[in-house]
Design an enzyme around this catalytic site. Sequence first.
Site, PDB file in Angstrom:
ATOM      1  N   GLU A  84      33.799 -38.347 -55.114  1.00 12.60           N
ATOM      2  CA  GLU A  84      33.768 -39.522 -55.999  1.00 12.60           C
ATOM      3  C   GLU A  84      33.132 -40.676 -54.990  1.00 12.60           C
ATOM      4  OE1 GLU A  84      37.473 -38.791 -57.788  1.00 12.60           O
ATOM      5  OE2 GLU A  84      36.668 -39.008 -59.719  1.00 12.60           O
ATOM      6  N   GLU A  95      39.706 -31.123 -59.468  1.00 12.39           N
ATOM      7  CA  GLU A  95      41.037 -31.642 -60.288  1.00 12.39           C
ATOM      8  C   GLU A  95      41.690 -30.731 -61.326  1.00 12.39           C
ATOM      9  OE1 GLU A  95      38.431 -33.261 -59.234  1.00 12.39           O
ATOM     10  OE2 GLU A  95      39.165 -35.339 -58.453  1.00 12.39           O
TER      11      GLU A  95
HETATM   12  N1  COA Z   1      45.693 -33.498 -50.132  1.00 12.07           N
HETATM   13  C1  COA Z   1      46.692 -33.363 -49.292  1.00 12.07           C
HETATM   14  N2  COA Z   1      46.502 -32.347 -48.304  1.00 12.07           N
HETATM   15  C2  COA Z   1      45.691 -31.764 -48.439  1.00 12.07           C
HETATM   16  C3  COA Z   1      44.545 -31.813 -49.327  1.00 12.07           C
HETATM   17  C4  COA Z   1      44.824 -32.900 -50.033  1.00 12.07           C
HETATM   18  N3  COA Z   1      43.667 -33.162 -51.210  1.00 12.07           N
HETATM   19  N4  COA Z   1      43.595 -30.757 -49.055  1.00 12.07           N
HETATM   20  C5  COA Z   1      44.045 -30.235 -48.056  1.00 12.07           C
HETATM   21  N5  COA Z   1      45.221 -30.666 -47.668  1.00 12.07           N
HETATM   22  C6  COA Z   1      46.114 -30.216 -46.718  1.00 12.07           C
HETATM   23  C7  COA Z   1      46.773 -28.801 -46.854  1.00 12.07           C
HETATM   24  O1  COA Z   1      47.812 -28.983 -47.773  1.00 12.07           O
HETATM   25  C8  COA Z   1      47.003 -28.172 -45.518  1.00 12.07           C
HETATM   26  O2  COA Z   1      48.247 -28.765 -44.995  1.00 12.07           O
HETATM   27  P1  COA Z   1      49.336 -27.900 -44.319  1.00 12.07           P
HETATM   28  O3  COA Z   1      48.509 -27.297 -43.128  1.00 12.07           O
HETATM   29  O4  COA Z   1      50.283 -28.919 -43.790  1.00 12.07           O
HETATM   30  O5  COA Z   1      49.676 -26.726 -45.198  1.00 12.07           O
HETATM   31  C9  COA Z   1      45.880 -28.522 -44.764  1.00 12.07           C
HETATM   32  O6  COA Z   1      45.193 -29.597 -45.727  1.00 12.07           O
HETATM   33  C10 COA Z   1      44.834 -27.824 -44.593  1.00 12.07           C
HETATM   34  O7  COA Z   1      44.178 -27.093 -45.899  1.00 12.07           O
HETATM   35  P2  COA Z   1      44.443 -25.639 -46.450  1.00 12.07           P
HETATM   36  O8  COA Z   1      44.840 -25.523 -47.869  1.00 12.07           O
HETATM   37  O9  COA Z   1      45.411 -24.881 -45.684  1.00 12.07           O
HETATM   38  O10 COA Z   1      43.029 -25.187 -46.046  1.00 12.07           O
HETATM   39  P3  COA Z   1      42.176 -23.999 -46.864  1.00 12.07           P
HETATM   40  O11 COA Z   1      41.037 -23.392 -46.015  1.00 12.07           O
HETATM   41  O12 COA Z   1      43.390 -22.830 -46.962  1.00 12.07           O
HETATM   42  O13 COA Z   1      41.950 -24.639 -48.110  1.00 12.07           O
HETATM   43  C11 COA Z   1      41.035 -26.194 -49.610  1.00 12.07           C
HETATM   44  C12 COA Z   1      40.972 -25.478 -48.216  1.00 12.07           C
HETATM   45  C13 COA Z   1      40.039 -27.506 -49.692  1.00 12.07           C
HETATM   46  C14 COA Z   1      40.321 -25.014 -50.633  1.00 12.07           C
HETATM   47  C15 COA Z   1      42.304 -26.487 -50.097  1.00 12.07           C
HETATM   48  O14 COA Z   1      43.007 -27.259 -48.981  1.00 12.07           O
HETATM   49  C16 COA Z   1      42.331 -27.116 -51.188  1.00 12.07           C
HETATM   50  O15 COA Z   1      42.400 -26.751 -52.549  1.00 12.07           O
HETATM   51  N6  COA Z   1      42.754 -28.607 -51.185  1.00 12.07           N
HETATM   52  C17 COA Z   1      43.048 -29.519 -52.362  1.00 12.07           C
HETATM   53  C18 COA Z   1      41.651 -30.154 -52.762  1.00 12.07           C
HETATM   54  C19 COA Z   1      41.701 -30.884 -54.044  1.00 12.07           C
HETATM   55  O16 COA Z   1      42.101 -30.296 -55.117  1.00 12.07           O
HETATM   56  N7  COA Z   1      41.324 -32.114 -53.948  1.00 12.07           N
HETATM   57  C20 COA Z   1      41.356 -33.206 -55.102  1.00 12.07           C
HETATM   58  C21 COA Z   1      42.569 -33.680 -55.047  1.00 12.07           C
HETATM   59  S1  COA Z   1      42.455 -34.734 -56.557  1.00 12.07           S
END
Ligand code: COA
Length: 680
Positions: A500, A520
């Site tokens: 965004e 989301e």
């Molecule tokens: N907010 C807070 N922390 C986040 C984050 C977010 N939007 N996106 C990733 N992180 C953190 C994870 O919790 C993780 O932290 P940890 O190592 O302390 O557990 C770290 O970043 C690495 O992410 P991880 O999920 O382990 O990597 P992955 O390769 O398995 O997955 C994603 C990557 C992007 C698919 C996954 O992190 C994800 O789905 N993130 C959320 C994205 C999202 O929904 N964003 C919109 C928010 S409104």
Amino acid sequence: MTYANPLLHKPSRGLPKRVVIIGAGTIGPDIGYYLKSAIPDLKLHLVDIAQAPLDRALERFKSYAAKGVERGRLSESQAREVTQGVHASLDYAVARDADWVIEAATEGIALKRKIFARLEEIVRPQTIITSNTSSLPAERIFADLSNKQRATVTHFFAPAWRNAIVEVVRWSGAGAGLIDDLNWLFCMTGKVPLNTADVPCFMLDRIFDNWCNDAALLLERASAAEIDSIAAEFVHAGPFRVLNLANGNPIIIETNTLQADEEGEHYRPAPILRSVETWRTAGPRPPPLAGEGRVGGEVSGETKSAVRDRLLAILISQTVDILDRKIGEAGDLDLGCRLALGFRSGPLELMRGIGASEVSRIMARGREERPGLPQPRRAVGDYQDFLRYVLVDEIGDVKVITLRRPEALNALNDELTDEILSVLRRFEDDAAVRGFVLTGYGPRSFCAGADIGRFPVMLGDAQAAAQYARDCARLLVHMDGMQKPIIAALNGMALGGGLEMALRCHRIVAMRGAMLQLPEILLGIVPGLGGMVVPYRRWPKAAAAFHNMICRAQRVPAKTAHSWGMVDALVDDHASLFEAAIARVQALSGTPLRDRFAAGPLSIDSPGNIEPVAENGLHLSPEVAALARQAIVEAAAAPNLDTALELGYRAFGKSACTAAAREGIEAFLQRRPADFSKTG
Ligand code: COA
């Protein structure tokens, strides 16, 4: 030219193809495992003087890879790649055609010098040589090298295969470009390089070693278990527990002797470190709850405050010394303490939290109890004047702003967005600045959206959630009205709030492998920062695709977004990414920046009844999908952008009150798949 964002540097060499690690103890193989995971076709040689550690190292590779598969982090074929091409040897001759040799032998200057002398006879002129010493200055260990220019210290932290931080020492002998090349290499392979000056213990071990040494001196006041328990307010594991885990007493004796000899008696190691092998202490504890008043278990109030004050005094003392002597940068110090040393928050963050007068009280007590320890040389508040979550670089007359929260894939928190806003405001009226580029740290993520850790507090409160969205959007609304160009350079995935934000930039350029997504709905909420509004008002022809992005969290490769006109240029490497972004700033600068959003009501295809099922087959919440569809339609019909955005904030607020939001956010934070089947 040295940049804060390592990927702005154009390296004079690519990623290494052949690496040799000298020393197959603990950290050597762990460094090797990180490198093989990041560069699977790397040829890696582990060298030691005995076969047994080499055999154990190869076993360790296999067990790490097996665990990776077990936990779903690696596929079988990735695990095979990591363990293939790893060789053990007793002969330094394998370094003959190495691109990089990393010394990870026992700490000791004589031994290290001997190793480097031998290596220098074998390696090619262009081979990089680095030492993993945690304390010995580069000036000393490389003193006898005839070609010093290719050598420096690269200091890893345990466990080196997973711990993101590496200190890279900028010393006078290193050749032009060596440190920047290494910063680039580390950043490209998923690490976070922090540059330090060439002083004993560099930056982070000045914190860690002195924290442990003072904990040992405090044993006259409290037991190891009590001190660890009091320290749990600040760290995930207390000093004695870490010393046990790392077998660290001899290391503290060695490094604190070095500091005492160089910098004064106040660093002399606590004598008890020489007579104890293992400390009696418990495992890590959760932090005490506010007002719990039992921080030290049964420790008396007076002992507790004496220990707490001293632990803080040593932390603050080292922090101000590191900054006053320019050993490292403030933002790096806080980040490194959190990620490398396991502090719950960085020391500067801690100082900000306890306030200037409390810092002064603690330091006055520290001065009495530990004369000689460095004291603040400036007003305490002055140390807080730095950017915590963004890096700012200058390329000609363009400011490059890099989001840096590597622990959360550069997810946005309030402070990060405030910092971006403050940088924009500061330079917007500066005639010497033509415009801005916005990018993310590292090769993987531009920004993973808003910080999901912040979400639970607003669940169930529509107004608070809508206000949260409005507050987060302040930066984006500001960008809408900017008179200087701002270009998003998508170095990797752009998700949720991150996308965004990019959509509000004047142009977007992207790495070919970048991915765009509004995930989301996978969390049971709708995109609240313009995601249901802006794409339609900028690229209305792709409306049907946006419906799928919003209602089904469909991922969009940068190439597809390019075909819609959303992404302006696709590039293959980081150098081209930044060049493309800068070129667009230059092209737009001085031209009237036309309103990039359709103003009045829009006519778009209706989202109809998109089935709320994600690409991976997960059934999403029909209730939240309906909220999204309604918001899309109403926002398109809105008379202007402001009204449309407001509809988006409110829809986000409503979605935060659904059972799906509770389930989706809880599932993410508990690292389990969401189950929306019972949420409506
Ligand atoms: N907010 C807070 N922390 C986040 C984050 C977010 N939007 N996106 C990733 N992180 C953190 C994870 O919790 C993780 O932290 P940890 O190592 O302390 O557990 C770290 O970043 C690495 O992410 P991880 O999920 O382990 O990597 P992955 O390769 O398995 O997955 C994603 C990557 C992007 C698919 C996954 O992190 C994800 O789905 N993130 C959320 C994205 C999202 O929904 N964003 C919109 C928010 S409104």
